[in-house]
Structures are given as structure tokens and as C-alpha cells.
Design an enzyme around this catalytic site. Structure first.
Site, PDB file in Angstrom:
ATOM      1  N   ASP A   7      -5.876   2.614   6.450  1.00 55.86           N
ATOM      2  CA  ASP A   7      -4.928   1.571   6.036  1.00 55.86           C
ATOM      3  C   ASP A   7      -3.807   1.291   7.043  1.00 55.86           C
ATOM      4  OD1 ASP A   7      -6.332   2.570   3.884  1.00 55.86           O
ATOM      5  OD2 ASP A   7      -4.563   3.115   2.729  1.00 55.86           O
ATOM      6  N   GLU A  45      -5.199   0.539  -5.670  1.00 54.28           N
ATOM      7  CA  GLU A  45      -4.507   1.148  -4.536  1.00 54.28           C
ATOM      8  C   GLU A  45      -3.752   0.060  -3.783  1.00 54.28           C
ATOM      9  OE1 GLU A  45      -7.528   4.656  -3.235  1.00 54.28           O
ATOM     10  OE2 GLU A  45      -8.131   2.682  -2.555  1.00 54.28           O
ATOM     11  N   SER A  67      -0.494   6.309   2.194  1.00 54.10           N
ATOM     12  CA  SER A  67       0.010   4.983   2.552  1.00 54.10           C
ATOM     13  C   SER A  67       1.384   4.661   1.971  1.00 54.10           C
ATOM     14  CB  SER A  67      -0.994   3.917   2.114  1.00 54.10           C
ATOM     15  OG  SER A  67      -2.086   3.962   2.988  1.00 54.10           O
TER      16      SER A  67
HETATM   17  N1  DQQ Z   1      -5.967   5.253   1.642  1.00 48.91           N
HETATM   18  C1  DQQ Z   1      -4.843   6.143   1.608  1.00 48.91           C
HETATM   19  C2  DQQ Z   1      -4.310   6.078   0.229  1.00 48.91           C
HETATM   20  C3  DQQ Z   1      -4.801   4.760  -0.248  1.00 48.91           C
HETATM   21  C4  DQQ Z   1      -6.163   4.658   0.348  1.00 48.91           C
HETATM   22  C5  DQQ Z   1      -5.305   7.507   2.031  1.00 48.91           C
HETATM   23  C6  DQQ Z   1      -6.699   3.266   0.437  1.00 48.91           C
HETATM   24  O1  DQQ Z   1      -2.899   6.166   0.208  1.00 48.91           O
HETATM   25  O2  DQQ Z   1      -4.808   4.671  -1.659  1.00 48.91           O
HETATM   26  O3  DQQ Z   1      -5.754   7.516   3.350  1.00 48.91           O
HETATM   27  O4  DQQ Z   1      -7.655   3.112   1.444  1.00 48.91           O
END
Ligand code: DQQ
Length: 474
Positions: free
Chosen positions: A32, A210, A93
Site C-alpha cells: 500500500d 481496509e 498502513s
Molecule cells: N495492507 C496493510 C494493512 C492494510 C492492507 C498491511 C491492505 O494495513 O489493511 O500491509 O493491503
């Protein structure tokens, strides 16, 4: 001796699957985009990063900086897990805002081997945005609201400022029901009050939500969520509607991208533009990603707007046009079958306008090689109102695997089909009429698979422009 980022980029440059004008780290895993902010005139992009390898895990925040959203400079890692801290198994994220003259990151920290304890944390940056200090009071939010009926999915803070203070939305799920967005308020980014669910989905919209984005665009409110389907990452959805008494009521909804783009993050820059960047996921096995030594690409930043029908429109930032190279133009061609164009490349910016008849079809084939089947075809069928992306790749040198994606794309009477395609190594970003987005990945077997074919029946090609695109790293 440790290899410098520029040396790693140089070494991996021979890999023709690696994008040249899209951002990706020098090597290893990225997912992300995080913490997008324009700080002291420069664009900062952070990203979910595994410094120890090309697969997901050991998540840190990588960091890069740009003057124009196109050319990026590698910076040291901004945030790493703190042993014994609330982010000891992952710095997940989040976003960045400017508060009292300082840049502030708000992110999710995880604990537990399965990241089952998720809390919200704050870090403050130095004046140059390079060094980040985690707040002594972390975590600043640690309890999943009881109506969730679960305690393990609670993440990805998105924060914005209103006249009466700071607001935060968080992605989560309600057990046995579906995704939910929780809303909070604060005066100082440290002490947060829970205001209830902003909006709750149902099973149609996926199991976990998310990476929410919630913002006002013109006179309407837009909620973007990345919908996790439970087993694998899913699709990005958007809702457009009204926001009153801390509740969001959608009046229209759509799919932000039908393909590989996921977990996008948006921000407003000093030109008051709402800019969005999304992670373009790979479409190949873990083994192939390990052999390549890298995984994950960010989309070219897109400008967001709304149309009268409540649909989200997206266009690559105009800054991209400043790096375009050699140009070819075609116009006024009656299409009856395939035409091989005198334009080649694995890094191209393409803009095409077609007027198909009621039974017409039209499009382009990229990464092609003569009559060999390997290619990606982007075709519009007027009769069904469908955009079709068909990928053919050679496997083990002989058989082919075919993968087709068919998505609805309805044109108004007399509305031409407008395609914008950003081809870059293994990346294919496709946006039709600025409102139907389908990002794809294709890994051609040869560097010589670089032809462009024009395809069509019962269609007029109004105009086609193709620009060769350079590397942003020289
Ligand atoms: N990637 C992160 C999370 C999110 C997810 C973890 C979405 O915070 O929910 O690497 O791709």
C-alpha cells in the site's frame, strides 16, 4: 559492502518486466501507498515495505520524495517495528497530516504473530520529514468498538481536518455481517473520541474493509474502501453521498478499479487537487517474485473528480505528459480487422478515441509479436457495452494461458470510447472514458514482444496518439 539504492536500480534495469516510469522501491516487497502529503512543497510518498525480501512480511514504512509526482528520490526507511512496542510485528498502513507546523503520521501498529492485535499510533517528523519519532502515548486508540463483535481487524487510519477538529476513519468488520468504517474525533491527534460507525456494508461489499478514504469532492462526500474478500485481497469500491450527523449515506456506488489496483490513498495538494495513488499488485507466483527480487508498483497518481451521475472520474496527473518522448499520431481510419502499427515499445503512453457502430468493436493489442498469440488485448464491444481485457502468455515455451476480464462500460448515445493506457514493462493501467479503470499485469516472455496492433470492426478510429516513455531514474 552494502549496495546503494541507485546501484540496485542499475543492476535490476535489465529486467524488462520492471516498470520504468512508475514508482517502485529499488528492490524487495512493496504494497500500500501510505502517508501521502505535500510537505514544504515536496510530495512525500511512504509505502508498506519489506526490507528483507520480495514477499509480504516484516512490514516497515519505506519513503520517497518528489517535486512533480513523477520523478522520485529514494529516502531512508521512515518507520520500523519497535521490539516490545505496539507495532512490534508490523507498521501497517496510515496517513500523514500537518499539525502545528510539524508533519504527523497516524498508522496502525500490530502485535502478535498473526497481527491479531491492531492499534492506532502516532509519529512526528522532523522539519525535513526525514526522521520520525513515535509518540510516548502510543497506542492512541487501542480498543475495537464492541459492535464489531471481533477484535482483530481494526486498521488503516485516514485523518482530515474540519472546522471543529480532527476526524479519523478506520477500516474494520462486523462479525458475520461485513465491512464497517468507524469514525473518531480529536483536538490534538492524541486523544480520540469514538463517534460510532460512519457507514456499514453488507456481505455484497466484502468481509473486511481496509484503507478507507473519506473526503468532500465539490459538494458531495466520497468514501473509498478496499474490500478484502476474506481469503485474498479484493476490490476497491467507492460510494458517493451525503455526510450528516457523523453518518454517511450513499446515493451512488461503483468499482474504482476492476483489476490489480488496491489499497489506494488520496490527498489534496497545494493546487487543491484530490490526487490518488494505488498499489498495483503482481500477478505471478511467490517463486517468480523471489527470483525477480522485487514485487509491487504504485500507479501513476490520478486526479479525482465526480460527474453528474455520481460516478468517480480519474485521469493520470498532467505532469506525466511532461516526460513523454517520441510521438506518433493516427486519425480517421475505418477499422476492419487488425492493423500492425509503426510504433513499438514496452513503455508507452496511449490515448485513443473510437466511434464504434452499434455492432462494432475496437481496441488495441500490446506487447504483441507478429502472429504469435502472446499479447494483451483491450477491446470494447458496443453491442454488450463491455470492456474486455484478454491476456495470452506463453508458458513453458509452447502452451498458452488465457486470462480474460470482462467489465461493464456503457457509453451514452454518440459518446465515443476514449481509452487511456499506460504500459510500462509488466504494468498496464487502463482507464476508459475517465470512469472505468482496469489495471492489469502481463509479463511478456521476450523483450522483443513490443508491437502495437489496432483492432476493430465496424468502427472509426477518430484519433490515436502513442508516446514512448522514458525511465524516470536516469
Ligand atoms: N495492507 C496493510 C494493512 C492494510 C492492507 C498491511 C491492505 O494495513 O489493511 O500491509 O493491503
Amino acid at each position: 559492502m552494502t549496495e546503494l539504492p541507485a546501484e540496485i536500480r542499475q543492476r535490476l534495469q535489465v529486467d524488462f518486466h520492471r516498470p520504468r516510469y512508475h514508482f517502485l522501491p529499488p528492490s524487495n516487497w512493496m504494497n500500500d501507498p501510505n502517508g501521502l502529503i505535500q510537505w514544504k512543497g515536496q510530495y512525500h510518498l511512504f509505502y508498506q515495505y519489506n526490507p528483507s525480501g520480495p514477499l509480504w512480511g516484516n512490514i516497515h514504512w519505506g519513503h520517497t520524495i518528489s517535486d512533480d509526482l513523477i520523478h522520485w528520490r529514494d529516502l531512508p526507511i521512515a518507520l520500523a517495528p519497535t521490539p516490545g512496542g505496539p507495532d512490534e510485528t508490523g507498521v501497517f498502513s496510515g496517513c500523514a497530516v500537518a499539525y502545528e507546523g510539524q508533519p504527523v503520521i497516524i498508522y496502525t501498529g500490530t502485535r502478535g504473530t498473526r497481527h491479531e492485535i491492531q492499534t492506532q499510533c502516532v509519529a512526528t517528523g522532523t522539519d525535513d520529514g526525514l526522521v520520525w519519532q513515535k509518540h510516548a502515548q502510543n497506542p492512541v486508540i487501542h480498543q475495537v468498538p464492541p459492535e464489531a463483535g471481533q477484535t482483530s481487524d481494526f486498521r488503516d487510519p485516514f485523518v482530515w481536518h474540519e472546522a471543529d477538529g480532527w476526524y479519523m476513519v478506520l477500516g474494520s468488520r462486523i462479525k458475520d455481517q461485513g465491512g464497517v468504517i468507524f469514525l473518531y474525533r480529536s483536538n490534538d491527534l492524541i486523544n480520540w473520541t469514538y463517534l460510532g460507525p460512519l457507514f456499514t456494508g453488507d456481505r455484497r461489499h466484502g468481509v473486511i474493509w481496509e484503507c478507507p478514504n473519506f473526503f468532500k469532492l465539490d459538494d458531495r462526500w466520497v468514501l473509498i474502501i478496499s474490500s478484502h474478500l476474506g481469503t485474498a485481497t479484493g476490490t476497491v469500491l467507492y460510494f458517493v453521498g451525503t455526510y450528516e450527523n457523523h453518518r454517511f449515506t450513499p446515493t451512488s456506488e461503483g468499482v474504482l478499479d476492476f483489476g490489480t489496483l488496491y489499497a489506494p490513498l488520496s490527498f489534496v495538494d497545494d493546487q487543491q487537487r484530490r490526487v490518488l495513488i494505488g498499489w498495483l499488485r503482481e500477478a505471478r507466483s511467490n517463486g517468480e517474485q523471489e527470483r525477480a527480487g522485487w514485487s509491487g508498483v504504485q500507479s501513476i497518481p490520478r486526479l479525482l473528480s465526480l460527474d453528474d451521475a455520481g460516478r468517480l472520474h480519474m485521469a493520470p496527473v498532467p505532469e506525466l505528459e511532461t516526460i513523454r518522448g517520441a510521438h506518433r499520431h493516427w486519425e480517421g481510419i475505418a477499422l476492419q480487422g487488425q492493423i500492425t502499427l509503426d510504433a513499438q515499445g514496452q513503455a508507452l503512453d496511449i490515448a485513443a478515441t473510437f466511434s464504434p457502430q452499434a455492432n462494432g468493436s475496437c481496441g488495441l493489442a500490446l506487447l504483441a509479436a507478429g502472429d504469435q498469440p502472446e499479447r494483451i488485448e483491450i477491446i470494447y464491444q458496443a453491442a454488450t457495452g463491455q470492456l474486455i481485457v484478454r491476456k495470452v502468455v506463453a508458458e513453458f515455451g509452447h502452451s498458452q494461458s488465457i486470462d480474460s476480464r470482462v467489465v461493464p462500460h456503457t457509453l451514452q448515445p454518440d459518446e465515443p470510447l476514449r481509452l487511456r493506457i499506460l504500459l510500462d514493462g509488466s504494468v498496464v493501467e487502463i482507464i476508459a472514458n475517465e470512469r472505468t479503470s482496469l489495471s492489469s499485469r502481463l509479463y511478456p516472455t521476450q523483450i522483443t514482444h513490443n508491437q502495437v496492433h489496432l483492432l476493430g470492426e465496424a468502427t472509426t478510429l477518430n484519433s490515436l496518439d502513442i508516446w514512448e516513455m522514458p525511465s524516470i531514474w536516469q
